[in-house]
Design a protein around this motif. Sequence first.
Motif, PDB file in Angstrom:
ATOM      1  N   ASN A   7       0.844  -1.201   0.000  1.00  0.00           N
ATOM      2  CA  ASN A   7       0.000   0.000   0.000  1.00  0.00           C
ATOM      3  C   ASN A   7       0.879   1.251   0.000  1.00  0.00           C
ATOM      4  O   ASN A   7       0.605   2.227   0.698  1.00  0.00           O
ATOM      5  N   ALA A   8       1.945   1.179  -0.797  1.00  0.00           N
ATOM      6  CA  ALA A   8       2.910   2.280  -0.844  1.00  0.00           C
ATOM      7  C   ALA A   8       2.257   3.591  -1.260  1.00  0.00           C
ATOM      8  O   ALA A   8       2.715   4.674  -0.874  1.00  0.00           O
ATOM      9  N   ASN A   9       1.185   3.508  -2.037  1.00  0.00           N
ATOM     10  CA  ASN A   9       0.492   4.727  -2.459  1.00  0.00           C
ATOM     11  C   ASN A   9      -0.057   5.503  -1.263  1.00  0.00           C
ATOM     12  O   ASN A   9      -0.208   6.723  -1.316  1.00  0.00           O
ATOM     13  N   SER A  10      -0.357   4.794  -0.178  1.00  0.00           N
ATOM     14  CA  SER A  10      -0.861   5.459   1.029  1.00  0.00           C
ATOM     15  C   SER A  10       0.271   6.098   1.830  1.00  0.00           C
ATOM     16  O   SER A  10       0.018   6.970   2.666  1.00  0.00           O
ATOM     17  N   PHE A  11       1.515   5.655   1.591  1.00  0.00           N
ATOM     18  CA  PHE A  11       2.658   6.148   2.358  1.00  0.00           C
ATOM     19  C   PHE A  11       3.461   7.213   1.620  1.00  0.00           C
ATOM     20  O   PHE A  11       4.213   7.960   2.254  1.00  0.00           O
ATOM     21  N   LYS A  12       3.330   7.281   0.315  1.00  0.00           N
ATOM     22  CA  LYS A  12       4.167   8.173  -0.476  1.00  0.00           C
ATOM     23  C   LYS A  12       4.038   9.618   0.001  1.00  0.00           C
ATOM     24  O   LYS A  12       2.938  10.169   0.093  1.00  0.00           O
ATOM     25  N   ASP A  13       5.208  10.217   0.333  1.00  0.00           N
ATOM     26  CA  ASP A  13       5.322  11.630   0.751  1.00  0.00           C
ATOM     27  C   ASP A  13       4.579  11.939   2.043  1.00  0.00           C
ATOM     28  O   ASP A  13       4.308  13.105   2.346  1.00  0.00           O
ATOM     29  N   LYS A  14       4.258  10.910   2.828  1.00  0.00           N
ATOM     30  CA  LYS A  14       3.534  11.117   4.070  1.00  0.00           C
ATOM     31  C   LYS A  14       4.489  11.161   5.269  1.00  0.00           C
ATOM     32  O   LYS A  14       5.643  10.723   5.199  1.00  0.00           O
ATOM     33  N   THR A  15       3.982  11.689   6.384  1.00  0.00           N
ATOM     34  CA  THR A  15       4.710  11.708   7.653  1.00  0.00           C
ATOM     35  C   THR A  15       4.158  10.586   8.528  1.00  0.00           C
ATOM     36  O   THR A  15       2.946  10.499   8.737  1.00  0.00           O
ATOM     37  N   VAL A  16       5.068   9.745   9.048  1.00  0.00           N
ATOM     38  CA  VAL A  16       4.661   8.530   9.761  1.00  0.00           C
ATOM     39  C   VAL A  16       5.214   8.563  11.185  1.00  0.00           C
ATOM     40  O   VAL A  16       6.349   8.990  11.417  1.00  0.00           O
ATOM     41  N   LEU A  17       4.411   8.103  12.131  1.00  0.00           N
ATOM     42  CA  LEU A  17       4.851   7.923  13.514  1.00  0.00           C
ATOM     43  C   LEU A  17       4.831   6.434  13.834  1.00  0.00           C
ATOM     44  O   LEU A  17       3.814   5.767  13.667  1.00  0.00           O
ATOM     45  N   ASP A  18       5.975   5.907  14.268  1.00  0.00           N
ATOM     46  CA  ASP A  18       6.121   4.501  14.645  1.00  0.00           C
ATOM     47  C   ASP A  18       6.158   4.440  16.172  1.00  0.00           C
ATOM     48  O   ASP A  18       7.145   4.819  16.794  1.00  0.00           O
TER      49      ASP A  18
END
Length: 521
Positions: free
Chosen positions: A242-253
């Motif tokens: 689901n890379a399209n949902s992650f592209k250029d996004k800010t993520v918190l792990d």
Amino acid sequence: MSLEDADCPPLSDVCSGGAAYEEDDSDGWDEMEINIEQTTCLFCPLQFHTIAVALDHCRSEHKFDLLDLKNKYNMDCYSYLKMVNYIRLQKPDPRILTESSVALWDDDVYLKPGDMETWLMYDFDDLGSAPSTPHYAIDGKTPISNINFSDLQKQIQDLTMQVRHRDLLLETYLKDMEKMREVTRTIVESGESTNRKMAHNVVSSGCESNDYFNSYSHFGIHHDMLNDKVRTDSYRDAILKNANSFKDKTVLDVGCGTGILSMFSAKAGAEKVYGIDQSEVIYKAMDIIRENNLQDRIHLIKGQLEKINLPVEKVDIIVSEWMGYFLLFEGMLDSFVYARDTFLKPNGIVLPNRCNISIVGVSDTDRYDRVINFWDDVYGFSMKCMKAEVFKEAFVETVPEDKLLTNAQAITEIDLKTCNLNACIFSSKFTLTAEKDGTLTAIAGYFDTFFDLDNNVQFSTGPHVDKTHWQQTVFFLADVVHMKRGDIIEGTLSCTRLTKNVRGLSVTITIGKSKYQYVMD
């Protein structure tokens, strides 16, 4: 240790032009060895002869103005030391420091002494004041033309004494902090030994348990989790497919551990990933991130989630492997919910987004004999009184598929986009049907996890699929039930938190007239 004990020449011998200078007609340069240690830039490998030139380089090339930062955060020398150690350890992009609304290095862990270098000996208190050492170099050269040699020697010795004095203060400060921690720990432990009352629906806004987070400093735990292919492959597929949902996004792990989910997110195209963990393993995670050349996109922060500030106000996606045994035991649901409510943008994504808990009837008389009936005859002695305590425990183990007696039934589902902290408190009726003849010796619980995206991914921790490190949670029954195929048992399973340990659970199972109480602590 006192300052008089320090290995430092008396100032009068150096600065007064006394006997040491009267014995020699030279200009004094041979009287003192000046060891010029070059200063490495805070953000690149370039080296400079002076701090002043290095500061000018940081300002012009990296847009990092130390004086502006000092004024912005009202920094003192301790804050400066923490900042230097933070930069050396985390290797952040300078923009993260200058654009953040909070001092990211404001954690006492960064007072931990590291490698000594010239930045740590800089007289930070005098930064920006006159007539102190210049704030910046002029045309790449430090303007010291008005300082004569005797004054320069005196400055060197004064600064040396200041550094040693501050080292002594820092050492004392760290010792005092450790004493305070010990006193606090003693008070807390003694307080926990008393019988305190807490309403069953009072929940935690974050766990302070050092034991819990220290357990994740052992690398064997991370080996087991990473080696769990069901778990790790599912997270990898959910993110990369689901890379399209992650592209250029800010993520918190949340609870990043070794950083595997952070690296999956970066590989999927996330612009920036922030990983947070309270255990010591995060220092190795920082090495792992650098080893894979992802330090420009992944920024790790050590600390308790509920007490840290992110460099950004909100994130687009939260990923977390927060689940514990029986989903909720020793899990991090509280921290996950806090992160979601505090840091996630409206309409942001949480992964996983849904979990449920299921139970199934087990018929395993051999295992029952080894665990329960074992106490009937122990080397010729009866220890039946131990059975009552054993029945209070929940066992984490793998149930062989051929030992399953009934169908499975989901007893609770948690929507991670909307749930609150009371998701750990539930009561559910169940009906289980025997699928073969056998003796019901236990009820086994497990959970399923769902990533509902364009390309859906899910995994189960049940006994009917490949083993995971969570295995199953087994509740042995004191009153076994003999069943024929098609027979039905009805009951209720209730779950609540332990008052003495918010990460622990109390589980009650009622079948007919029999009621069983289990503690997961």
